[in-house]
Write a protein that holds these residues in place. Structure first.
Motif, short mmCIF file in Angstrom:
data_model
loop_
_atom_site.label_atom_id
_atom_site.label_comp_id
_atom_site.label_asym_id
_atom_site.label_seq_id
_atom_site.Cartn_x
_atom_site.Cartn_y
_atom_site.Cartn_z
N LEU A 182 0.69 45.14 20.97
CA LEU A 182 1.90 45.42 21.65
C LEU A 182 2.34 45.33 22.96
N ASN A 183 2.26 46.82 23.10
CA ASN A 183 2.70 47.81 24.31
C ASN A 183 1.27 47.89 25.20
N ALA A 184 0.08 47.22 24.84
CA ALA A 184 -0.74 47.29 25.54
C ALA A 184 -0.50 45.47 26.29
N LYS B 69 11.67 39.76 23.40
CA LYS B 69 11.97 39.49 21.94
C LYS B 69 10.73 39.30 21.04
N LYS B 70 9.54 39.75 21.35
CA LYS B 70 8.26 40.15 20.02
C LYS B 70 8.67 41.19 20.14
N THR B 71 9.17 41.99 19.69
CA THR B 71 9.18 43.77 20.20
C THR B 71 10.50 43.71 19.49
N VAL B 72 11.73 42.73 19.76
CA VAL B 72 12.61 42.63 19.19
C VAL B 72 12.30 42.32 17.49
N VAL C 125 7.88 38.37 10.18
CA VAL C 125 6.62 38.50 9.67
C VAL C 125 5.76 38.02 11.28
N PRO C 126 4.37 38.90 11.62
CA PRO C 126 3.74 38.92 12.30
C PRO C 126 3.16 37.57 12.36
N GLY C 127 3.26 37.30 13.75
CA GLY C 127 3.36 35.44 13.84
C GLY C 127 1.56 34.98 14.19
N GLY C 128 1.30 33.96 13.75
CA GLY C 128 0.05 33.84 12.50
C GLY C 128 -0.02 34.16 11.24
#
Length: 293
Positions: free
Chosen positions: A141-143, A196-199, A206-209
């Motif tokens: 996510l950082n990248a 939002k994704k990071t929080v 649960v990760p997306g997908g």
């Protein structure tokens, strides 16, 4: 490419992108003051945020690769999320400061140096384009946040080049603050979405997908499995995922049956991109402390 090669390539890309952006941001800040362009100053603020994010990503990329120990049993991968969180917050604050300067110029436009803007725009496109080529393809996510920032800056400089070209022939100083607001709004939108994704990752969403219901359905279809409960999935850094679950098998299941179930579970989860999986197996006539929760 193996994991170590991928890591070395990613780290080298982050290092080069950081050094390029650091040098150019200093030039950009002076250039924005020289040309009296709020659009360039807004890009400078965003590039400063990129420098912070690239520096943190470069440092934390190595720190996150440390092996697990007694204190951090899952390793240090979640530390890479700190870079994403810090960068998002810095860029949001910087963008709001730029907006506070750009909006008043809509009412009182100031004439920028169009020639200087065009020159800086060409250099900005070259620097950010090279940096983007070196970091694109990152899977954490950082990248991904760093890539979004660089792409936003590249598009921003393309817009600056377009506006400065118009200003060379038309006296329309209002275009400068309008462009600044558009660039800042674009970056704010993408940063807010990634924040939002990071929080969510910090809160172990649960990760997306990944559909935990579908996973439980497949596990329940295994022969001799009576029920599945306490299935939990979360991500360490947006790339490396973890799964834990509890299977209850029929009371008459033999050791051979249990070994078959374990092998079947392994095959089911093999292509699901989980770095850690913990599957507890119990018999239906056994007491289950988790089931009561």
């Amino acid at each position: 490419m193996d994991r170590s090669s991928h890591y070395c390539a990613a780290t080298a890309g982050l290092r080069l992108a950081f050094l390029l952006n650091l040098c150019f941001t200093l030039l950009e800040l002076f250039g924005g003051l020289w040309t009296n362009s709020i659009a360039i100053i807004s890009n400078a603020v965003h590039d400063l945020g990129d420098c912070l994010s690239l520096g943190l990503a470069w440092y934390l990329a190595g720190y996150a690769e440390k092996e697990s120990d007694r204190r951090y049993s899952y390793g240090y991968r979640r530390f890479s999320l700190l870079g994403a969180l810090a960068t998002a917050l810095v860029l949001m604050v910087g963008s709001l400061l730029v907006l506070s300067e750009a909006v008043p110029r809509l009412l009182r436009p100031e004439h920028p140096n169009a020639g200087g803007m065009a020159l800086l725009a060409v250099v900005g496109i070259a620097v950010n384009g090279l940096a983007l080529l070196r970091v694109r393809g990152g899977r954490t996510l950082n990248a991904r946040i760093v890539t979004w920032h660089l792409l936003g800056d590249l598009l921003g400089w393309a817009a600056v080049l377009s506006v400065s070209s118009v200003l060379l022939f038309k006296d329309l100083p209002l275009l400068d603050p309008i462009l600044s607001i558009l660039i800042t709004s674009y970056v704010l939108f993408n940063v807010s979405r990634n924040l939002k994704k990071t929080v969510q990752l910090f809160l172990q969403a649960v990760p997306g997908g990944i559909d935990t219901g579908e996973i439980e359905k497949k596990l329940l279809a295994i022969d001799k499995v009576k029920s599945v409960h306490h299935t939990h999935v979360w991500s360490l850094d947006g790339e490396h995922n973890v799964l834990t679950t509890h299977l209850v098998v029929e009371a008459d299941a033999t050791r051979k049956d249990v070994l078959k179930i374990r092998n079947r579970v392994r095959l089911l989860l093999e292509n699901a991109d989980f770095e850690h999986t913990t599957v507890e197996i119990g018999y239906e006539n056994e007491y289950c402390r988790m089931k009561e929760r």
